[in-house]
Motif scaffolding. Sequence first.
Motif, PDB file in Angstrom:
ATOM      1  N   LYS A  48      67.925  -0.453  -2.014  1.00  0.00           N
ATOM      2  CA  LYS A  48      66.924  -1.467  -2.390  1.00  0.00           C
ATOM      3  C   LYS A  48      67.329  -2.844  -1.870  1.00  0.00           C
ATOM      4  N   LEU A  49      68.583  -3.181  -2.051  1.00  0.00           N
ATOM      5  CA  LEU A  49      69.050  -4.503  -1.632  1.00  0.00           C
ATOM      6  C   LEU A  49      68.976  -4.660  -0.122  1.00  0.00           C
TER       7      LEU A  49
ATOM      8  N   GLU B 207      70.430  -0.155 -13.203  1.00  0.00           N
ATOM      9  CA  GLU B 207      69.166   0.070 -12.496  1.00  0.00           C
ATOM     10  C   GLU B 207      68.154  -1.026 -12.835  1.00  0.00           C
ATOM     11  N   SER B 208      68.099  -1.399 -14.119  1.00  0.00           N
ATOM     12  CA  SER B 208      67.151  -2.431 -14.538  1.00  0.00           C
ATOM     13  C   SER B 208      67.510  -3.789 -13.947  1.00  0.00           C
ATOM     14  N   VAL B 209      68.801  -4.130 -13.986  1.00  0.00           N
ATOM     15  CA  VAL B 209      69.251  -5.403 -13.415  1.00  0.00           C
ATOM     16  C   VAL B 209      68.977  -5.423 -11.915  1.00  0.00           C
ATOM     17  N   GLY B 210      69.235  -4.293 -11.254  1.00  0.00           N
ATOM     18  CA  GLY B 210      68.972  -4.199  -9.820  1.00  0.00           C
ATOM     19  C   GLY B 210      67.490  -4.341  -9.504  1.00  0.00           C
ATOM     20  N   ASP B 211      66.639  -3.727 -10.328  1.00  0.00           N
ATOM     21  CA  ASP B 211      65.188  -3.841 -10.130  1.00  0.00           C
ATOM     22  C   ASP B 211      64.737  -5.291 -10.277  1.00  0.00           C
ATOM     23  N   LEU B 212      65.289  -5.972 -11.282  1.00  0.00           N
ATOM     24  CA  LEU B 212      64.923  -7.364 -11.511  1.00  0.00           C
ATOM     25  C   LEU B 212      65.316  -8.222 -10.314  1.00  0.00           C
ATOM     26  N   PHE B 213      66.562  -8.098  -9.868  1.00  0.00           N
ATOM     27  CA  PHE B 213      67.015  -8.892  -8.733  1.00  0.00           C
ATOM     28  C   PHE B 213      66.178  -8.580  -7.493  1.00  0.00           C
ATOM     29  N   THR B 214      65.863  -7.308  -7.303  1.00  0.00           N
ATOM     30  CA  THR B 214      65.082  -6.894  -6.137  1.00  0.00           C
ATOM     31  C   THR B 214      63.679  -7.512  -6.158  1.00  0.00           C
TER      32      THR B 214
ATOM     33  N   THR C  62      73.826   4.241  -4.971  1.00  0.00           N
ATOM     34  CA  THR C  62      73.214   4.366  -3.648  1.00  0.00           C
ATOM     35  C   THR C  62      71.799   3.805  -3.636  1.00  0.00           C
ATOM     36  N   THR C  63      71.042   4.107  -4.697  1.00  0.00           N
ATOM     37  CA  THR C  63      69.668   3.607  -4.794  1.00  0.00           C
ATOM     38  C   THR C  63      69.641   2.086  -4.807  1.00  0.00           C
TER      39      THR C  63
END
Length: 208
Positions: A44-45, A74-81, A39-40
Motif C-alpha cells: 500500500k505504501l 492494518e488500521s493505522v496503515g489504512d489511515l496513513f495511506t 506485506t500488505t
Amino acid sequence: VQVDTKGAQKSMSGLTKAVAGLAAALSVRELGQFSDNLTTLQTKLRSFIPDVDEAEKAFKAVAAISISTGQNLESVGDLFTKVGRNANSMGLSLYDAGQFTQQLSTAFALFGATSQEAERAIYNIGQAFSLTMFQGEDLNSVIETMGPVAQKMAEVMGVETVGELKKLASQGKVTAQVIVDALDRMDKEGILKLEKRVPTLGEAFTSL
C-alpha cells in the motif's frame, strides 16, 4: 518521511529481539497472517510513495505508531495511506500525513475507543479525506468515538457546539482540513499525551 515518534521508535527497538523469539513460537497460520499484514502494508505504501527508502521510513513510522498507541497495524496503515494519497490535493506533505496519523491514533487511545470503533472511524475519516470534506455519517463517527476531537473541530470552525458543527457539515463547509487543524491544536495544547511506557509483547502483537 520523518515522524516525531521517538518514544514509539524506542519501543520498537526494545521489542526487536523479543519479537524474533516470539515469532518462532507462533503457529504457521499466525505467522503467515502476521507476515501477510506486513506485506500488505508495504505494498500500500509503495503504491503512492515511489521512493523505496521513503516507503521504508513510512512503514517503520506506521509500525511505531501502531505499537506505541496500541492501535491495529492494518488500521493505522489504512489511515496513513488514505491521508497520504490525498495529501498533495490538500497541501499536506507525507510528514503531515504521518503526524496526523500519530495524533489521531493517540486520540483513539486517550478517549477509550474500542478497536472496532477506531476501525470504523478510520474508514469514515478516510472517506472524508477522499472527498476532502466531512459528510453526515463521517462526522457522526468522530462525534461518537472521540467527542473531544469533535468539540475541537467546532472550535476550529468558530462555533460553540457539536450541533452547530453538524449543521455546517450539512452545508458542505466542514473540510477534512478541519480535523487536521483540530488535532494539531490539541497536540500543541498538550492534550494528546500518552503515558510513556514500553508495551508488552502481547500488546505489541495485538497491535501488529
